[in-house]
Design a protein around this motif. Structure first.
Motif: not given
Length: 481
Positions: A120, A124, A127, A267, A271, A333, A337
């Motif tokens: 994750d 991030g 992104v 998702g 970030l 991005v 994501a």
């Protein structure tokens, strides 16, 4: 503004064929719907290998906590991002430039970033990188960044990443293995287990030969053809031979080749999570590495493919370059994501141009085929590493070809380029290679009395890399640990 073309021999139609023709300027650019459709198919089949390779590269790596991403979910995310962003580029940029998860960039994520943090957190950073490139595009700073880095270093970065990818291919296939320290040998790696044994190794070796022959014969879709052919060979071997292990993926035919897309990774990113896992300096350097690879690879691809299509204007500039770069940045991005890694413009788009594509209408075809692939993930996930790894070797070769543009007689450029190229695979780190090249460049320039020739952005970056390499003694001197 009309642009010149290098269109086919037959005369292009002179009258518009309706709203779609007018919107995409198909007739104006000397193309036809037939050529655009053929070009869209050609581009898809020359870059569809990413649907296999991206899940293998990302799925074979573990994050800091030992977690791995699901191959089926990765295949879905890869196809979805490619489909959506390719269509957006076609409609918004009106150029035959397809996008998908970037090779090289996914290697950075898998082998450089993920081991330092969670998946994750790593996504991030992708992104964040894409958002920062958007800012660079919108503010016009891309020109400043482009001018700051000498062209030989940009080329060396691509070459180094190519060698790194090829090395990963050899290792993933088991062609190159690490020798345990207990062996008390003077060499760190060896050929296979000391020799090449087993059916999977035969598949890999044949795959390399097939791929290089197809490339040498300039067969369109050579990489994809090789992957498909060697996967079929693997399936047959798996059925009739006693194979102890194929590694991560067994080439067993799925019961049903069609399945509903698994959007479980969409998702799944944090970030700012990376800042809680590593130092701020490390985050800055990792993001910088991603920006550098993504930004300049895109610039070279966009200019090269557009020039091949004969669409550069009278000043040699890409039409609507700002929109094109902004869409490419948004693709980074989107890739992060969706946990598919950073998406970027593909040089394989030149295959579509070769078939006559001159507009974004070809992208509707390419994007539609990627969307169709969403429903065939069971087929995509039976490809063993030994069938896919030859493609990594081939991509490494293609990226290596840029080495010819480096002036090896100018040591002040050649030495930093050399260090950039060799440090990447030798230390298994793209970041280390870039840092070694930058530091060598500014030091050599300074010692030659040419410090003023070095852009201030490059001085700042080299200083960051110096701290990065010397972080342990600096922490000791400062009493941090």
């Amino acid at each position: 503004m009309q642009t010149s073309t290098t269109g086919p021999a037959e005369a292009p139609p002179v009258r518009s064929n309706g709203p779609l023709d007018q919107f995409f300027r198909i007739t104006e650019r000397g193309s036809t719907f037939g050529r655009e459709i053929r070009g869209g198919f050609a581009t898809f089949f020359t870059m569809a290998y990413i649907l296999v390779l991206n899940p293998i590269i990302l799925g074979s790596a573990e994050d800091k906590f030992g977690n791995q991403l699901d191959a089926a979910q990765l295949a879905t995310a890869t196809a979805l991002v490619a489909a959506v962003m390719t269509v957006i580029m076609g409609v918004g940029g009106n150029l035959p430039l397809a996008l998908a998860a970037g090779l090289g960039l996914n290697a950075v994520v898998a082998f450089q970033i993920a081991p330092l943090m969670s998946w994750d957190d790593a996504m991030g950073l992708i992104v964040l990188e894409g958002l920062l490139i958007c800012v660079l595009v919108l503010t016009g700073l891309r020109e400043a960044v482009m001018h700051a880095i000498p062209q030989p270093l940009k080329q060396a970065i691509s070459v180094g990443i190519g060698l790194f990818i090829a090395f990963i291919g050899f290792v993933d296939a088991g062609f190159v293995t690490r020798i345990p320290d207990a062996a008390n040998t003077t060499v760190p790696v060896q050929l296979g287990t000391g020799a090449l044994t087993g059916w999977p190794m035969l598949v890999f070796c044949l795959g390399v030969l097939v791929t290089i022959v197809l490339l040498a014969r300039k067969v369109k879709g050579a990489i994809l053809i090789s992957i498909v052919l060697m996967t079929l060979v693997s399936v047959v071997i798996n059925e009739i031979a006693d194979v102890k292990s194929w590694g991560l993926t067994e080439p067993a035919l799925p019961g049903n080749p069609v399945a509903s897309p698994d959007f479980g990774l969409l998702g799944e990113f944090d970030l700012l999570g990376a800042f809680g896992q590593v130092s701020v300096l490390t985050v800055v350097l990792l993001v910088f590495t991603l920006i550098l690879s993504d930004f300049f690879d895109t610039m070279g691809t966009v200019v090269g493919v557009t020039a091949e299509a004969g669409l550069l204007d009278e000043r040699g500039q890409v039409p609507g370059l700002g929109r094109v770069l902004l869409i490419d940045s948004a693709a980074a991005v989107a890739g992060g994501a969706a946990s598919a890694s950073s998406a970027t413009t593909y040089i394989e788009s030149a295959a579509g141009v070769g078939e006559g594509a001159r507009t974004g209408f070809a992208n509707l075809v390419t994007g539609g085929l990627f969307a169709l692939a969403l429903f065939f993930t069971p087929v995509l996930t039976i490809v063993p590493l030994q069938a896919a790894s030859p493609a990594l070797v081939a991509v490494g070769f293609l990226m290596m070809t840029q080495v010819k543009h480096i002036d090896w007689d100018r040591y002040e450029l050649a030495v930093p380029a050399f260090l950039t190229i060799v440090v990447m695979p030798f230390t298994y780190s793209i970041t280390n290679g870039i840092g070694a090249g930058f530091i060598a460049y500014v030091v050599i320039k300074a010692c030659l009395g040419k410090a003023r020739e070095v852009h201030w952005l490059l001085w700042g970056t080299a200083a960051l890399f110096f701290v990065y390499f010397a972080i342990d003694p600096l922490e000791q001197v400062l009493g941090i640990k």
